[in-house]
Scaffold this active site. Structure first.
Site, PDB file in Angstrom:
ATOM      1  N   ARG A  46      18.769  -9.270  11.999  1.00 46.90           N
ATOM      2  CA  ARG A  46      19.287  -9.135  13.459  1.00 46.90           C
ATOM      3  C   ARG A  46      19.318 -10.785  13.804  1.00 46.90           C
ATOM      4  O   ARG A  46      20.200 -11.064  14.667  1.00 46.90           O
ATOM      5  CB  ARG A  46      18.071  -8.568  14.239  1.00 46.90           C
ATOM      6  CG  ARG A  46      18.895  -7.570  15.078  1.00 46.90           C
ATOM      7  CD  ARG A  46      17.895  -7.007  15.911  1.00 46.90           C
ATOM      8  NE  ARG A  46      16.720  -6.865  15.360  1.00 46.90           N
ATOM      9  CZ  ARG A  46      15.477  -5.961  15.756  1.00 46.90           C
ATOM     10  NH1 ARG A  46      15.821  -5.124  16.061  1.00 46.90           N
ATOM     11  NH2 ARG A  46      14.436  -6.240  15.208  1.00 46.90           N
ATOM     12  N   LYS A 143      10.140   2.268  -0.985  1.00 43.94           N
ATOM     13  CA  LYS A 143       9.133   3.172  -0.324  1.00 43.94           C
ATOM     14  C   LYS A 143       8.435   2.566   0.805  1.00 43.94           C
ATOM     15  O   LYS A 143       8.655   1.441   1.019  1.00 43.94           O
ATOM     16  CB  LYS A 143       8.280   3.560  -1.396  1.00 43.94           C
ATOM     17  CG  LYS A 143       7.074   2.632  -1.582  1.00 43.94           C
ATOM     18  CD  LYS A 143       5.809   3.074  -2.626  1.00 43.94           C
ATOM     19  CE  LYS A 143       4.646   3.493  -1.686  1.00 43.94           C
ATOM     20  NZ  LYS A 143       3.911   2.526  -1.254  1.00 43.94           N
ATOM     21  N   HIS A 173       7.899   0.215  -7.595  1.00 42.98           N
ATOM     22  CA  HIS A 173       7.736  -1.224  -8.151  1.00 42.98           C
ATOM     23  C   HIS A 173       6.748  -0.954  -9.430  1.00 42.98           C
ATOM     24  O   HIS A 173       6.833  -1.671 -10.366  1.00 42.98           O
ATOM     25  CB  HIS A 173       7.568  -2.139  -7.433  1.00 42.98           C
ATOM     26  CG  HIS A 173       5.927  -2.290  -6.986  1.00 42.98           C
ATOM     27  ND1 HIS A 173       5.324  -1.325  -5.926  1.00 42.98           N
ATOM     28  CD2 HIS A 173       4.969  -2.989  -7.511  1.00 42.98           C
ATOM     29  CE1 HIS A 173       4.367  -1.821  -5.846  1.00 42.98           C
ATOM     30  NE2 HIS A 173       3.816  -2.695  -6.632  1.00 42.98           N
ATOM     31  N   LYS A 177       6.795  -2.454 -13.938  1.00 42.84           N
ATOM     32  CA  LYS A 177       5.774  -3.414 -14.596  1.00 42.84           C
ATOM     33  C   LYS A 177       5.749  -3.249 -16.012  1.00 42.84           C
ATOM     34  O   LYS A 177       6.011  -2.242 -16.824  1.00 42.84           O
ATOM     35  CB  LYS A 177       4.277  -2.680 -14.061  1.00 42.84           C
ATOM     36  CG  LYS A 177       4.063  -3.201 -12.712  1.00 42.84           C
ATOM     37  CD  LYS A 177       2.696  -2.605 -12.114  1.00 42.84           C
ATOM     38  CE  LYS A 177       2.349  -2.756 -10.660  1.00 42.84           C
ATOM     39  NZ  LYS A 177       1.898  -4.050 -10.277  1.00 42.84           N
ATOM     40  N   GLU A 211      -7.801  -1.644  -5.812  1.00 40.77           N
ATOM     41  CA  GLU A 211      -7.615  -2.732  -5.466  1.00 40.77           C
ATOM     42  C   GLU A 211      -8.781  -3.433  -4.784  1.00 40.77           C
ATOM     43  O   GLU A 211      -9.678  -2.812  -4.337  1.00 40.77           O
ATOM     44  CB  GLU A 211      -6.237  -2.656  -4.472  1.00 40.77           C
ATOM     45  CG  GLU A 211      -5.114  -1.949  -4.807  1.00 40.77           C
ATOM     46  CD  GLU A 211      -4.257  -1.969  -3.954  1.00 40.77           C
ATOM     47  OE1 GLU A 211      -3.157  -2.823  -3.870  1.00 40.77           O
ATOM     48  OE2 GLU A 211      -4.082  -0.955  -3.188  1.00 40.77           O
ATOM     49  N   ASP A 230       0.379   6.740   0.061  1.00 35.11           N
ATOM     50  CA  ASP A 230       0.914   5.226  -0.175  1.00 35.11           C
ATOM     51  C   ASP A 230       0.987   5.076  -1.658  1.00 35.11           C
ATOM     52  O   ASP A 230       1.655   4.234  -2.180  1.00 35.11           O
ATOM     53  CB  ASP A 230      -0.140   4.371   0.804  1.00 35.11           C
ATOM     54  CG  ASP A 230       0.251   2.978   0.274  1.00 35.11           C
ATOM     55  OD1 ASP A 230       1.275   2.650   0.871  1.00 35.11           O
ATOM     56  OD2 ASP A 230      -0.569   2.164  -0.273  1.00 35.11           O
ATOM     57  N   HIS A 235       3.172   6.090  -6.924  1.00 38.61           N
ATOM     58  CA  HIS A 235       2.912   5.238  -8.060  1.00 38.61           C
ATOM     59  C   HIS A 235       1.990   6.038  -9.249  1.00 38.61           C
ATOM     60  O   HIS A 235       2.275   6.193 -10.338  1.00 38.61           O
ATOM     61  CB  HIS A 235       2.108   3.933  -7.629  1.00 38.61           C
ATOM     62  CG  HIS A 235       2.813   3.123  -6.793  1.00 38.61           C
ATOM     63  ND1 HIS A 235       4.100   3.022  -6.948  1.00 38.61           N
ATOM     64  CD2 HIS A 235       2.253   2.365  -5.705  1.00 38.61           C
ATOM     65  CE1 HIS A 235       4.436   2.091  -5.952  1.00 38.61           C
ATOM     66  NE2 HIS A 235       3.297   1.874  -5.044  1.00 38.61           N
ATOM     67  N   LYS A 326      -8.818   0.893  -1.670  1.00 39.31           N
ATOM     68  CA  LYS A 326      -8.889  -0.473  -1.378  1.00 39.31           C
ATOM     69  C   LYS A 326     -10.138  -0.922  -1.226  1.00 39.31           C
ATOM     70  O   LYS A 326     -11.101  -0.154  -1.037  1.00 39.31           O
ATOM     71  CB  LYS A 326      -7.905  -0.456  -0.214  1.00 39.31           C
ATOM     72  CG  LYS A 326      -6.684   0.043  -0.389  1.00 39.31           C
ATOM     73  CD  LYS A 326      -5.697  -0.849   0.576  1.00 39.31           C
ATOM     74  CE  LYS A 326      -4.249  -0.109   0.424  1.00 39.31           C
ATOM     75  NZ  LYS A 326      -3.458  -0.647  -0.822  1.00 39.31           N
TER      76      LYS A 326
HETATM   77  C1  BG6 Z   1       2.462  -0.800  -2.543  1.00 42.15           C
HETATM   78  C2  BG6 Z   1       1.368   0.081  -1.451  1.00 42.15           C
HETATM   79  O1  BG6 Z   1       3.253   0.047  -2.677  1.00 42.15           O
HETATM   80  O2  BG6 Z   1       1.629  -0.861  -3.446  1.00 42.15           O
HETATM   81  C3  BG6 Z   1       0.170  -1.083  -1.491  1.00 42.15           C
HETATM   82  O3  BG6 Z   1       2.007   0.099  -0.195  1.00 42.15           O
HETATM   83  C4  BG6 Z   1      -0.477  -1.445  -2.572  1.00 42.15           C
HETATM   84  O4  BG6 Z   1      -0.908  -0.637  -0.243  1.00 42.15           O
HETATM   85  C5  BG6 Z   1       0.766  -1.867  -3.435  1.00 42.15           C
HETATM   86  O5  BG6 Z   1      -1.412  -2.598  -2.141  1.00 42.15           O
HETATM   87  C6  BG6 Z   1       0.049  -2.077  -4.893  1.00 42.15           C
HETATM   88  O6  BG6 Z   1       0.912  -2.790  -5.789  1.00 42.15           O
HETATM   89  P1  BG6 Z   1       0.155  -3.823  -6.907  1.00 42.15           P
HETATM   90  O7  BG6 Z   1       1.729  -4.068  -7.774  1.00 42.15           O
HETATM   91  O8  BG6 Z   1      -0.441  -4.818  -6.380  1.00 42.15           O
HETATM   92  O9  BG6 Z   1      -0.781  -3.070  -7.789  1.00 42.15           O
END
Ligand code: BG6
Length: 478
Positions: A46, A143, A173, A177, A211, A230, A235, A326
């Site tokens: 924008r 996502k 993603h 990896k 994490e 999430d 994942h 987390k």
């Molecule tokens: C994301 C989530 O898709 O993946 C996050 O929304 C998360 O909450 C992240 O922290 C973790 O990705 P990675 O590659 O750091 O393990």
């Protein structure tokens, strides 16, 4: 190997994902010689930026997110020459003619929708109305792909109105990896594991994505999502699929995705007593989840552990334990496959016996470990001990390990190559929501509250019980 020259338009080009991942990732591919010099990257957003101001922003993103030894002033300048900006109104008419004028014939066209899903339809429609997207054009979406089955279906329908499935690249993603892809190589390029890869020989599977970060700064999004939406629906589900799927007939996008889809469809919902949800408490000088999410009443989980089964011939009877959270003790993601005991022990030292475990470490210290029993060295007679057969990518690859592209870099290059193997197909995403929805609805209907856990711990107490009850243990998070 360089990909074909491309025009890549990043909608949301000034946003967080573009700054952190997409633009630095493209620079690294340019540095590695994979992004051809004839390519163009166009930020679209924008704001009223000039090309020059956007280039400045990209230069800052590279300075912030690319390690110093990978920053080469000459290469950065050359990269920036390939970068431009168009100010665009996603819901109106502004900027679309200018964007159309920037697109070149004869190169691959890709459009990265790094924007709120509510804008997907507007963007798709305008790309078509202005003749910007040709039949070969690719669109990339991120996502969260919906927050339940109904919204995911609606998004799929919006995209399908303008693009064929073969043009749509839904990013998870985790699939980009290195070690995650290696899972397929380990399973399908070796004869060693496949004969044992079934309930008869595998006691259980643990998938852990731990994490240390909290939800600081993302509270508004996260509180409507939680660990199930999430992380697990996408994942962890993808990891589970790669472990559990049947061998595809070929390493081909639809062959692989067909097999993953069958796993998701065969996945049973966990029983309510097999789900543990947690929320991190204040500690270590930081606020707890409710402070970070700015919702004192929040029942959203920042941690989840669950046990589930796959109802098919291969896996009947082997539980899959999944956990993610987390603000845990360490950033550690791994898959551990624990094999059963031999049918009969010929050794007196049966006590010393431990299971064979194949551990696939996703991050950090990517690699694999196979825990084996051997004879304890020395004159002490036939005493057994467990030792790892250890393979670390960093050791195996030496300096080349530094050149392993990160997940986003690899996935963007796959988009340009037109290879969808590592992207989720629409039906896969929908099936994953069809699995998650009733589980979430269940705890909402019961009014379950997540159990508090201390930051820096390995999660709520009840999660330990989930395993102990079955006579098993989680692997330590370290
Ligand atoms: C994301 C989530 O898709 O993946 C996050 O929304 C998360 O909450 C992240 O922290 C973790 O990705 P990675 O590659 O750091 O393990």
């Amino acid at each position: 190997i360089p990909v074909e020259p491309f025009d890549l338009v990043i909608f949301g080009g000034t946003g967080d994902l573009a700054r952190r991942k997409i633009l630095p990732g493209l620079y690294r591919r340019f540095l590695a010689g994979q992004m051809p010099v004839e390519s163009r990257i166009i930020g679209a957003a924008r704001g009223d930026l000039t090309d020059e101001a956007f280039r400045q922003m990209v230069a800052e993103a590279i300075a912030e997110f690319v390690p110093g030894d990978r920053r080469d002033d000459k290469m950065i300048a050359a990269f920036l020459e390939r970068v431009g900006f168009v100010s665009i109104d996603a819901k109106g008419t502004g900027g679309w003619d200018q964007l159309a004028a920037r697109m070149r014939p004869g190169v691959v066209r890709a459009f990265y929708f790094s924007v709120a899903p509510a804008l997907f339809g507007d963007l798709a429609e305008r790309l078509h109305a202005h003749g910007i997207a040709d039949a070969q054009a690719r669109i990339v979406v991120e996502k969260p792909f919906g927050r339940d089955l109904a919204s995911a279906r609606a998004l799929n329908a919006v995209l399908a109105a303008h693009f064929d499935e073969h043009q749509i690249y839904r990013i998870d993603h985790y699939l980009g990896k290195e070690t995650v892809q290696n899972l397929m190589a380990v399973r399908f390029a070796n004869i060693l594991f496949e004969p044992l890869w079934k309930a008869e020989y595998i006691d259980h599977v643990q998938i852990t994505v731990a994490e240390t970060v909290g939800v600081e700064g993302r509270g508004a999004y996260y509180d409507k999502s939680g660990a199930m939406r999430d992380m697990v629906q996408n994942h962890l589900m993808q990891l589970l699929c790669l472990i559990a799927m049947e061998p595809p007939y070929h390493f081909d996008p639809d062959a692989v995705r067909d097999e993953k889809l069958k796993v998701i469809r065969a996945l049973d919902a966990p029983l309510p007593e097999d789900i543990v949800r947690g929320q991190y408490l204040p500690g270590g000088g930081q606020g707890g989840y409710v402070e970070h999410s700015e919702n004192p009443q929040s029942r959203t989980e920042s941690y989840i552990a669950l046990k589930c089964h796959i109802s098919n011939w291969r896996w009947k009877g082997t539980p899959f334990y999944l956990r993610t959270g987390k603000r845990l003790r360490a950033r550690a993601s791994e898959i551990a496959i624990t094999f059963k005991e031999p049918p009969h022990s010929i050794f007196d030292d049966a006590k010393g016996w431990r299971e064979n475990v194949l551990v696939i470490r996703l991050q950090p210290n990517e690699g694999m470990n196979l825990m084996m029993m051997i004879k304890e060295p020395g004159p002490g007679g036939m005493r057994l001990m467990q030792v790892p057969l250890d393979m670390s990518f960093a050791d195996a690859l030496g300096a080349d390990a530094e050149d392993i592209p990160d997940a986003y870099e690899r996935l963007i290059m796959d988009v340009i190559r037109g290879n969808q193997t590592l992207f989720m197909r629409g039906d896969e995403v929908e099936a994953a929501w069809a699995w998650a929805d009733p589980i979430i609805a269940g705890w909402e209907a019961r009014g379950d509250r997540p159990q508090g856990y201390d930051p820096g711990s390995s999660g709520p107490e009840d999660a330990l019980m989930l395993m102990h009850r079955d006579g098993r243990r989680w692997r330590e998070i370290k």
